[in-house]
Motif scaffolding. Structure first.
Motif, PDB file in Angstrom:
ATOM      1  N   MET A   5       0.866  -1.178   0.000  1.00 14.43           N
ATOM      2  CA  MET A   5       0.000   0.000   0.000  1.00 14.43           C
ATOM      3  C   MET A   5       0.903   1.228   0.000  1.00 14.43           C
ATOM      4  O   MET A   5       1.816   1.327   0.817  1.00 14.43           O
ATOM      5  N   VAL A   6       0.649   2.148  -0.941  1.00 15.92           N
ATOM      6  CA  VAL A   6       1.469   3.352  -1.044  1.00 15.92           C
ATOM      7  C   VAL A   6       0.598   4.597  -0.954  1.00 15.92           C
ATOM      8  O   VAL A   6      -0.596   4.566  -1.233  1.00 15.92           O
ATOM      9  N   CYS A   7       1.219   5.709  -0.586  1.00 16.55           N
ATOM     10  CA  CYS A   7       0.544   6.999  -0.518  1.00 16.55           C
ATOM     11  C   CYS A   7       0.158   7.436  -1.930  1.00 16.55           C
ATOM     12  O   CYS A   7       0.989   7.401  -2.840  1.00 16.55           O
ATOM     13  N   SER A   8      -1.075   7.851  -2.103  1.00 17.55           N
ATOM     14  CA  SER A   8      -1.536   8.302  -3.424  1.00 17.55           C
ATOM     15  C   SER A   8      -0.908   9.627  -3.822  1.00 17.55           C
ATOM     16  O   SER A   8      -0.942  10.002  -4.987  1.00 17.55           O
ATOM     17  N   GLU A   9      -0.317  10.347  -2.885  1.00 18.84           N
ATOM     18  CA  GLU A   9       0.281  11.650  -3.174  1.00 18.84           C
ATOM     19  C   GLU A   9       1.765  11.577  -3.497  1.00 18.84           C
ATOM     20  O   GLU A   9       2.243  12.192  -4.434  1.00 18.84           O
ATOM     21  N   GLU A  37       5.163   6.847  -1.522  1.00 18.88           N
ATOM     22  CA  GLU A  37       5.946   6.176  -0.489  1.00 18.88           C
ATOM     23  C   GLU A  37       5.114   5.053   0.145  1.00 18.88           C
ATOM     24  O   GLU A  37       3.922   5.218   0.388  1.00 18.88           O
ATOM     25  N   PRO A  38       5.733   3.886   0.415  1.00 19.08           N
ATOM     26  CA  PRO A  38       4.993   2.808   1.086  1.00 19.08           C
ATOM     27  C   PRO A  38       4.458   3.268   2.447  1.00 19.08           C
ATOM     28  O   PRO A  38       5.121   4.009   3.161  1.00 19.08           O
ATOM     29  N   LEU A  39       3.256   2.809   2.787  1.00 17.99           N
ATOM     30  CA  LEU A  39       2.612   3.218   4.038  1.00 17.99           C
ATOM     31  C   LEU A  39       2.776   2.148   5.109  1.00 17.99           C
ATOM     32  O   LEU A  39       2.688   0.962   4.834  1.00 17.99           O
ATOM     33  N   THR A  40       3.006   2.607   6.325  1.00 19.66           N
ATOM     34  CA  THR A  40       3.027   1.741   7.493  1.00 19.66           C
ATOM     35  C   THR A  40       2.033   2.303   8.502  1.00 19.66           C
ATOM     36  O   THR A  40       1.664   3.486   8.426  1.00 19.66           O
ATOM     37  N   ALA A  41       1.619   1.494   9.443  1.00 18.00           N
ATOM     38  CA  ALA A  41       0.639   1.943  10.438  1.00 18.00           C
ATOM     39  C   ALA A  41       1.156   3.127  11.242  1.00 18.00           C
ATOM     40  O   ALA A  41       0.402   4.048  11.565  1.00 18.00           O
ATOM     41  N   LYS A  42       2.445   3.136  11.561  1.00 20.13           N
ATOM     42  CA  LYS A  42       3.007   4.217  12.369  1.00 20.13           C
ATOM     43  C   LYS A  42       3.181   5.515  11.590  1.00 20.13           C
ATOM     44  O   LYS A  42       3.382   6.572  12.181  1.00 20.13           O
ATOM     45  N   ALA A  43       3.103   5.468  10.272  1.00 16.78           N
ATOM     46  CA  ALA A  43       3.303   6.666   9.447  1.00 16.78           C
ATOM     47  C   ALA A  43       1.987   7.345   9.070  1.00 16.78           C
ATOM     48  O   ALA A  43       1.981   8.260   8.258  1.00 16.78           O
ATOM     49  N   ILE A  44       0.876   6.902   9.649  1.00 17.23           N
ATOM     50  CA  ILE A  44      -0.440   7.439   9.279  1.00 17.23           C
ATOM     51  C   ILE A  44      -1.071   8.140  10.471  1.00 17.23           C
ATOM     52  O   ILE A  44      -1.029   7.650  11.593  1.00 17.23           O
ATOM     53  N   HIS A  45      -1.640   9.304  10.221  1.00 13.88           N
ATOM     54  CA  HIS A  45      -2.403  10.040  11.236  1.00 13.88           C
ATOM     55  C   HIS A  45      -3.799  10.266  10.674  1.00 13.88           C
ATOM     56  O   HIS A  45      -3.955  10.704   9.537  1.00 13.88           O
ATOM     57  N   VAL A  46      -4.827   9.963  11.435  1.00 16.65           N
ATOM     58  CA  VAL A  46      -6.213  10.065  10.988  1.00 16.65           C
ATOM     59  C   VAL A  46      -6.809  11.399  11.432  1.00 16.65           C
ATOM     60  O   VAL A  46      -6.651  11.797  12.584  1.00 16.65           O
ATOM     61  N   HIS A  47      -7.478  12.089  10.490  1.00 15.50           N
ATOM     62  CA  HIS A  47      -8.165  13.348  10.776  1.00 15.50           C
ATOM     63  C   HIS A  47      -9.645  13.172  10.434  1.00 15.50           C
ATOM     64  O   HIS A  47      -9.981  12.424   9.531  1.00 15.50           O
ATOM     65  N   PRO A  48     -10.518  13.885  11.111  1.00 14.13           N
ATOM     66  CA  PRO A  48     -11.934  13.809  10.736  1.00 14.13           C
ATOM     67  C   PRO A  48     -12.138  14.418   9.357  1.00 14.13           C
ATOM     68  O   PRO A  48     -11.531  15.430   9.011  1.00 14.13           O
ATOM     69  N   GLY A  49     -12.959  13.765   8.550  1.00 12.05           N
ATOM     70  CA  GLY A  49     -13.286  14.262   7.219  1.00 12.05           C
ATOM     71  C   GLY A  49     -14.553  15.077   7.237  1.00 12.05           C
ATOM     72  O   GLY A  49     -15.201  15.233   8.281  1.00 12.05           O
ATOM     73  N   PRO A  50     -14.950  15.600   6.080  1.00 12.13           N
ATOM     74  CA  PRO A  50     -16.150  16.446   6.026  1.00 12.13           C
ATOM     75  C   PRO A  50     -17.423  15.705   6.406  1.00 12.13           C
ATOM     76  O   PRO A  50     -18.383  16.317   6.850  1.00 12.13           O
ATOM     77  N   GLY A  51     -17.438  14.382   6.284  1.00 13.74           N
ATOM     78  CA  GLY A  51     -18.635  13.616   6.632  1.00 13.74           C
ATOM     79  C   GLY A  51     -18.634  13.088   8.048  1.00 13.74           C
ATOM     80  O   GLY A  51     -19.572  12.399   8.450  1.00 13.74           O
ATOM     81  N   ALA A  52     -17.608  13.414   8.834  1.00 12.42           N
ATOM     82  CA  ALA A  52     -17.534  12.921  10.216  1.00 12.42           C
ATOM     83  C   ALA A  52     -18.570  13.619  11.080  1.00 12.42           C
ATOM     84  O   ALA A  52     -18.843  14.803  10.900  1.00 12.42           O
ATOM     85  N   ARG A  53     -19.125  12.877  12.010  1.00 12.20           N
ATOM     86  CA  ARG A  53     -20.061  13.474  12.962  1.00 12.20           C
ATOM     87  C   ARG A  53     -19.278  14.236  14.014  1.00 12.20           C
ATOM     88  O   ARG A  53     -18.247  13.786  14.488  1.00 12.20           O
ATOM     89  N   LYS A  54     -19.792  15.387  14.381  1.00 13.50           N
ATOM     90  CA  LYS A  54     -19.150  16.168  15.437  1.00 13.50           C
ATOM     91  C   LYS A  54     -19.575  15.593  16.783  1.00 13.50           C
ATOM     92  O   LYS A  54     -20.737  15.277  16.986  1.00 13.50           O
TER      93      LYS A  54
END
Length: 119
Positions: free
Chosen positions: A77-81, A84-101
């Motif tokens: 699995m690689v970054c679409s931007e 670079e190959p992705l690892t669990a430790k290299a990812i940070h999750v942010h709320p998207g526009p559809g996330a509930r507040k």
């Protein structure tokens, strides 16, 4: 038609798969995604995990060949931007526009997606 014995649905009841009999004796079925090949990367990752972690002394039971370059490869699995190959430790999750507040501070999103400070 009888009701299922458990609360779980069988894989043939899922809307995203079609069940085809490929053999009659013994009965064998193939499950094909009906929503395109969107699940292919997920399935391929799971099979690759099994090839790596459940391998016996004879070696991997499956190898993958890229039809364009004719080389054997491992699914990654690689970054679409940046590519670079992705690892669990290299990812940070942010709320998207559809996330509930969350209704209040410390809500569901805060508790599952934000890291607590080191102790």
């Amino acid at each position: 038609m009888s009701a299922p014995r458990s609360g779980r649905r069988s894989s043939s009841a899922l809307a995203s798969f079609a069940k085809f009999r490929i053999r009659t004796r013994p009965k064998r079925y193939e499950y094909i995604p009906t929503q395109g090949l969107d699940l292919y990367p997920i399935i391929m990752s799971i099979v690759h995990w099994g090839n790596i972690h459940m391998v016996r002394s004879r070696g991997r039971p499956l190898l993958y060949e890229h039809r364009n370059c004719h080389k054997m490869f491992d699914p990654v699995m690689v970054c679409s931007e940046c590519g670079e190959p992705l690892t669990a430790k290299a990812i940070h999750v942010h709320p998207g526009p559809g996330a509930r507040k969350p209704a209040r501070a410390g809500g569901a999103f805060d508790s599952c997606c934000r890291r607590s400070p080191p102790t």
